[in-house]
Design a protein around this motif. Structure first.
Motif, PDB file in Angstrom:
ATOM      1  N   UNK A  76       5.189   4.183  -9.875  1.00  0.00           N
ATOM      2  CA  UNK A  76       5.620   4.698 -11.165  1.00  0.00           C
ATOM      3  C   UNK A  76       6.086   3.572 -12.075  1.00  0.00           C
ATOM      4  N   UNK A  77       5.791   2.337 -11.733  1.00  0.00           N
ATOM      5  CA  UNK A  77       6.216   1.201 -12.540  1.00  0.00           C
ATOM      6  C   UNK A  77       5.113   0.733 -13.454  1.00  0.00           C
ATOM      7  N   UNK A  78       5.402  -0.214 -14.323  1.00  0.00           N
ATOM      8  CA  UNK A  78       4.401  -0.714 -15.268  1.00  0.00           C
ATOM      9  C   UNK A  78       3.367  -1.571 -14.581  1.00  0.00           C
ATOM     10  N   UNK A  79       2.236  -1.723 -15.216  1.00  0.00           N
ATOM     11  CA  UNK A  79       1.178  -2.579 -14.697  1.00  0.00           C
ATOM     12  C   UNK A  79       1.521  -4.020 -15.026  1.00  0.00           C
ATOM     13  N   UNK A  80       1.790  -4.811 -13.967  1.00  0.00           N
ATOM     14  CA  UNK A  80       2.182  -6.200 -14.173  1.00  0.00           C
ATOM     15  C   UNK A  80       1.020  -7.154 -14.024  1.00  0.00           C
ATOM     16  N   UNK A  81      -0.173  -6.576 -13.898  1.00  0.00           N
ATOM     17  CA  UNK A  81      -1.348  -7.452 -13.820  1.00  0.00           C
ATOM     18  C   UNK A  81      -1.423  -8.226 -12.537  1.00  0.00           C
ATOM     19  N   UNK A  82      -0.793  -7.692 -11.459  1.00  0.00           N
ATOM     20  CA  UNK A  82      -0.886  -8.354 -10.161  1.00  0.00           C
ATOM     21  C   UNK A  82       0.013  -9.549 -10.038  1.00  0.00           C
ATOM     22  N   UNK A  83       1.036  -9.723 -10.892  1.00  0.00           N
ATOM     23  CA  UNK A  83       1.887 -10.912 -10.818  1.00  0.00           C
ATOM     24  C   UNK A  83       3.195 -10.657 -10.080  1.00  0.00           C
ATOM     25  N   UNK A  84       3.326  -9.437  -9.483  1.00  0.00           N
ATOM     26  CA  UNK A  84       4.566  -9.140  -8.771  1.00  0.00           C
ATOM     27  C   UNK A  84       4.351  -9.177  -7.272  1.00  0.00           C
ATOM     28  N   UNK A 107       7.313  -1.772  -9.115  1.00  0.00           N
ATOM     29  CA  UNK A 107       5.864  -1.847  -8.964  1.00  0.00           C
ATOM     30  C   UNK A 107       5.571  -2.785  -7.807  1.00  0.00           C
ATOM     31  N   UNK A 108       4.787  -2.299  -6.842  1.00  0.00           N
ATOM     32  CA  UNK A 108       4.454  -3.103  -5.685  1.00  0.00           C
ATOM     33  C   UNK A 108       2.973  -3.377  -5.705  1.00  0.00           C
ATOM     34  N   UNK A 109       2.589  -4.620  -5.664  1.00  0.00           N
ATOM     35  CA  UNK A 109       1.171  -4.981  -5.665  1.00  0.00           C
ATOM     36  C   UNK A 109       0.745  -5.422  -4.289  1.00  0.00           C
ATOM     37  N   UNK A 110      -0.417  -4.966  -3.885  1.00  0.00           N
ATOM     38  CA  UNK A 110      -1.018  -5.487  -2.662  1.00  0.00           C
ATOM     39  C   UNK A 110      -1.485  -6.912  -2.922  1.00  0.00           C
ATOM     40  N   UNK A 111      -1.245  -7.836  -1.992  1.00  0.00           N
ATOM     41  CA  UNK A 111      -1.754  -9.184  -2.198  1.00  0.00           C
ATOM     42  C   UNK A 111      -3.261  -9.165  -2.438  1.00  0.00           C
ATOM     43  N   UNK A 112      -3.709 -10.072  -3.296  1.00  0.00           N
ATOM     44  CA  UNK A 112      -5.117 -10.074  -3.687  1.00  0.00           C
ATOM     45  C   UNK A 112      -6.048 -10.220  -2.504  1.00  0.00           C
ATOM     46  N   UNK A 113      -5.540 -10.777  -1.391  1.00  0.00           N
ATOM     47  CA  UNK A 113      -6.403 -11.029  -0.248  1.00  0.00           C
ATOM     48  C   UNK A 113      -6.346  -9.918   0.776  1.00  0.00           C
ATOM     49  N   UNK A 114      -5.608  -8.839   0.516  1.00  0.00           N
ATOM     50  CA  UNK A 114      -5.328  -7.866   1.574  1.00  0.00           C
ATOM     51  C   UNK A 114      -6.581  -7.219   2.126  1.00  0.00           C
ATOM     52  N   UNK A 119       0.784  -1.222   0.000  1.00  0.00           N
ATOM     53  CA  UNK A 119       0.000   0.000   0.000  1.00  0.00           C
ATOM     54  C   UNK A 119       0.815   1.271   0.000  1.00  0.00           C
ATOM     55  N   UNK A 120       2.121   1.193   0.311  1.00  0.00           N
ATOM     56  CA  UNK A 120       2.962   2.386   0.271  1.00  0.00           C
ATOM     57  C   UNK A 120       3.289   2.736  -1.178  1.00  0.00           C
ATOM     58  N   UNK A 121       3.234   4.014  -1.536  1.00  0.00           N
ATOM     59  CA  UNK A 121       3.528   4.404  -2.918  1.00  0.00           C
ATOM     60  C   UNK A 121       5.017   4.378  -3.209  1.00  0.00           C
ATOM     61  N   UNK A 122       5.379   4.207  -4.477  1.00  0.00           N
ATOM     62  CA  UNK A 122       6.774   4.265  -4.896  1.00  0.00           C
ATOM     63  C   UNK A 122       7.219   5.700  -5.135  1.00  0.00           C
ATOM     64  N   UNK A 123       6.258   6.597  -5.335  1.00  0.00           N
ATOM     65  CA  UNK A 123       6.585   7.996  -5.599  1.00  0.00           C
ATOM     66  C   UNK A 123       5.465   8.883  -5.060  1.00  0.00           C
ATOM     67  N   UNK A 124       5.849  10.005  -4.474  1.00  0.00           N
ATOM     68  CA  UNK A 124       4.908  11.035  -4.070  1.00  0.00           C
ATOM     69  C   UNK A 124       5.317  12.312  -4.787  1.00  0.00           C
ATOM     70  N   UNK A 125       4.495  12.728  -5.741  1.00  0.00           N
ATOM     71  CA  UNK A 125       4.820  13.889  -6.579  1.00  0.00           C
ATOM     72  C   UNK A 125       6.221  13.704  -7.158  1.00  0.00           C
ATOM     73  N   UNK A 126       7.130  14.637  -6.923  1.00  0.00           N
ATOM     74  CA  UNK A 126       8.468  14.539  -7.507  1.00  0.00           C
ATOM     75  C   UNK A 126       9.474  13.815  -6.644  1.00  0.00           C
TER      76      UNK A 126
END
Length: 727
Positions: A321-329, A298-305, A7-14
């Motif tokens: 700010x990473x690509x959409x990996x479709x929840x596989x990361x 790219x950080x994904x929240x587990x599907x069960x979170x 749930x923590x973001x990889x980037x906040x604004x700049x």
């Protein structure tokens, strides 16, 4: 610094986010780096608070206040966006330790350092007061140490001196042990309040103690108002300065400018601190400067979170700010994590209180779906509950909720470990509780214990759990006497559960409040601080009344109370005298608002009080899973498993299991110990299905709202939610 959590973001604004610096009930503090390489501390507000117009207005105010303070000894604001979907504030990052950390690590500071500290912090407060503000939360944790002097941080509860609009949220503002008598009593505060708090900070720096002791919050508040400061460990040279700051009357304290002049002595340069602390500063500074550049991830929240495994809702990814990996990361599967944990079979040996918490599955207990591989790592949790005594209804509810969480966890394939739950019936009494605690503490595999039992039983277990370094997360207990280093209260304590009642009284402009105490310890905790808040900040007249739970003179005392024409009646006693009081009150013909505390939220109250219970407004720290929108998926899963509606405290126990497992996932040690888990749990903010959970780092107390309204209607409790405006 902690690693980023789900749930923590990889980037906040700049700003590129490098890790977590801390977390609280309102949001998280992240370490960020600008494009030019500058490190900043980013305070990011959680979305549910950002959606609250009044909270967003207060956050704008915090930013404006912080920007108005100009002094070298206060951390400056470098950037902010108060209008973002998730508003944030960035301040200059100070890599040094807090004063609290430095004293805990290296002991008290020498006299010269304390005098220099006092002078520099007084200069910071002088700037705050000159800007027309009061800081209101000067404490060791809000003082960061640097080679060129301290930095005062966190203006989040500062208030402009010319602002006369006070809300119920200001009833007691600050940190117990470091606040002034006027704060403890809920009276208006000015600059002298900060000077008093600074005096408390200097005592901590010089002696490593608090001038008014520790322990239950209510006790500290009482000593702050009535008792002389304890200065046994303070060197004689510092006593005059400290004594002046700690004068009970605000007018007898020095101003910040006078204190700065008194303490002005070698107040700059690296030599102002002892060598041990400068080494600590240098070590932390070097660690921050050595942080490598981090590629976009790219950080994904587990599907069960946020849902039970079977709930029909899509996975929600974390903004990055990473690509959409479709929840596989997401997190590694069990097999990959197993390889990581058990590289070297000798690593699973247990030894004393530092036994590794993740071991092999012993195959016992009702712990959900059958696991396919008995070598998979297992996280063991304990549940201490009254399963056969007077509190068995709540104990069994907690067990059912906890087992549902375990079963759902074990049914998923992407978890890095499975769960096992060991229960211990304490029968609801002290002897049984002590025996149950010894049993669970002796099992060195157990990572944490969920406590679904009463106050007396919890009190009897703490020495055992403390000695074993084993965390007890209490779902039911709110006794402020029990706060210690291993206890986490997963509900507001008894002294604070009436805060929404104060809001309700204010919204309805009710005065002359009859506040009833039944001579029990519970009643004392519930009513004392509440009365001070109503009189102080609320400006309301309180009509105190004692109606003993044993029935002595109940009729006469209630008649005397009603003769004073109260605008509302608030019963703050325990369950024993509640039904009798309601029946006697009904006989008087009183028809005004009648409000009761947590103890009345029990089916026994309307059953014993009968028609006299109708219309009572009751506050409780337990949600109603069958009525609260946030618990719908949980309720469906519970009904599927148990063929019945979930009772009170089932959802809270379910949440606590998920809270503990989420903390274990964040640990970066391959073989975590019990002692690893204690501090992580205290720093965690977790959004459960029943409510959000966060804890006071110093004493494990619950931080947040977590109180719900019910009304007795037709002999049953009707859930009204947590907003007093909708009651």
């Amino acid at each position: 610094m902690q690693p980023l959590g789900p749930g923590d973001p990889a980037r906040v604004a700049g700003y590129r986010v490098l890790g977590r610096l801390g977390a609280g009930g309102m949001g998280v503090v992240l370490l960020g780096r600008s494009a030019g390489g500058t490190l900043v501390a980013v305070k990011l507000i959680r979305a549910e608070y950002a959606d609250d117009a009044s909270f967003r207005a207060r956050f704008r105010r915090e930013v404006a206040i912080a920007r108005r303070v100009r002094t070298r000894y206060a951390v400056p604001v470098v950037d902010a966006d108060t209008e973002a979907a998730a508003p944030w504030l960035a301040t200059a990052f100070v890599p040094g330790p807090s004063l609290a950390d430095a004293v805990a690590t290296n002991g008290p500071l020498p006299v010269r350092s304390v005098r220099a500290l006092g002078g520099m912090l007084a200069e910071a407060l002088e700037a705050v007061h000159s800007a027309g503000m009061v800081h209101r939360d000067v404490k060791p944790g809000n003082v960061l140490l640097a080679a060129d002097g301290p930095r005062l941080i966190d203006f989040g509860i500062a208030r402009a001196l010319d602002d006369t609009v006070l809300t119920a949220a200001d009833a007691v503002v600050g940190s117990p042990g470091f606040l002034s008598p006027e704060q403890a009593q809920g009276r208006p505060v000015g600059p002298p309040s900060d000077v008093f708090s600074l005096g408390c900070v200097l005592v901590h720096a010089a002696a490593g103690t608090r001038p008014f002791g520790s322990g239950p919050v209510e006790a500290m508040l009482f000593r702050t108002v009535h008792d002389p400061a304890r200065l046994d460990g303070v060197p004689a040279e510092l006593r005059p300065v400290v004594d002046a700051c700690l004068a009970k009357e605000p007018g007898e304290r020095p101003t910040a400018a006078q204190l700065r002049a008194t303490c002005a002595e070698d107040a700059t340069g690296p030599a102002w601190l002892p060598t041990s602390v400068t080494h600590l500063i240098a070590e932390r500074s070097a660690r921050m400067l050595a942080l490598p550049e981090i590629d976009a991830t790219h950080v994904d929240r587990p599907a069960h979170a946020d849902r039970p495994a079977h709930a029909d809702r899509p996975t929600r990814g974390v903004s990055s700010d990473g690509p959409d990996t479709g929840g596989r990361s997401g997190p590694p599967g069990r097999r990959r994590m197993l390889t990581y944990l058990v590289s070297g079979a000798a690593g699973l040996t247990v030894a004393g209180s530092t036994a590794w918490l993740i071991g092999r599955d012993d195959g016992g207990g009702d712990n959900g779906a059958r696991r396919r591989d008995t070598t998979e790592p297992v996280l063991h949790l304990g549940l201490q509950a009254d399963l056969s005594g007077p509190g068995r209804r709540q104990g069994k509810a907690a067990e059912q909720g906890a087992r549902l969480a375990v079963a759902e966890h074990n049914a998923r394939d992407d978890e890095p470990f499975t769960l096992a739950l060991t229960t211990a019936d304490d029968r609801g009494d002290a002897a049984g509780a002590e025996s149950a605690a010894h049993r669970l503490a002796a099992d060195e595999r157990i990572a944490a214990v969920i406590g679904a039992t009463g106050a007396d039983a919890v009190g009897a277990t703490l020495d055992t759990y403390d000695g074993a370094g084993l965390t007890l997360v209490s779902v039911l207990d709110g006794d402020i006497r029990h706060l210690n280093r291993v206890l986490l209260c997963a509900r507001p304590n008894n002294a604070l559960q009436m805060y929404p009642v104060a809001q309700y009284l204010g919204l309805h402009d009710l005065d002359d409040i009859a506040l009833v105490d039944d001579e029990s310890e519970y009643g004392r905790q519930v009513t004392r601080l509440f009365a001070e808040g109503l009189r102080g900040t609320g400006g309301r007249n309180v009509l105190p009344e004692t109606v003993p739970a044993d029935g002595r003179d109940t009729d006469a005392r209630v008649r005397d109370m009603i003769a004073r024409s109260p605008g509302a009646v608030v019963y703050g006693g325990g369950p024993d005298g509640m039904a009798r009081f309601a029946r006697v009150l009904a006989k008087t013909g009183y028809r005004g608002p009648r409000i009761a505390s947590q103890s009345a939220h029990d089916p026994g109250f309307p059953a014993r009080a009968g028609a006299a219970a109708e219309g009572w407004l009751v506050v409780s720290t337990a949600t109603d899973p069958s009525a609260a929108p946030s618990t719908r998926a949980f309720t469906r899963a519970f009904r599927t498993r148990h063929r019945a509606d979930p009772p009170s405290f089932a959802a809270e126990a379910y949440d606590v299991v998920r809270l503990v497992t989420s903390c274990v996932r964040t640990l970066d040690r391959p073989r975590p110990t019990r002692h690893d888990l204690v501090p992580v749990l205290r720093r965690t903010t977790y959004k459960g299905v029943s409510k959000s959970y966060a804890f006071e780092p110093e004493n494990g107390g619950y931080v947040g709202e977590g109180v719900f309204f019910y009304r007795v209607t037709g002999g049953r409790f009707r859930f009204l939610g947590s907003d007093p405006r909708k009651v």
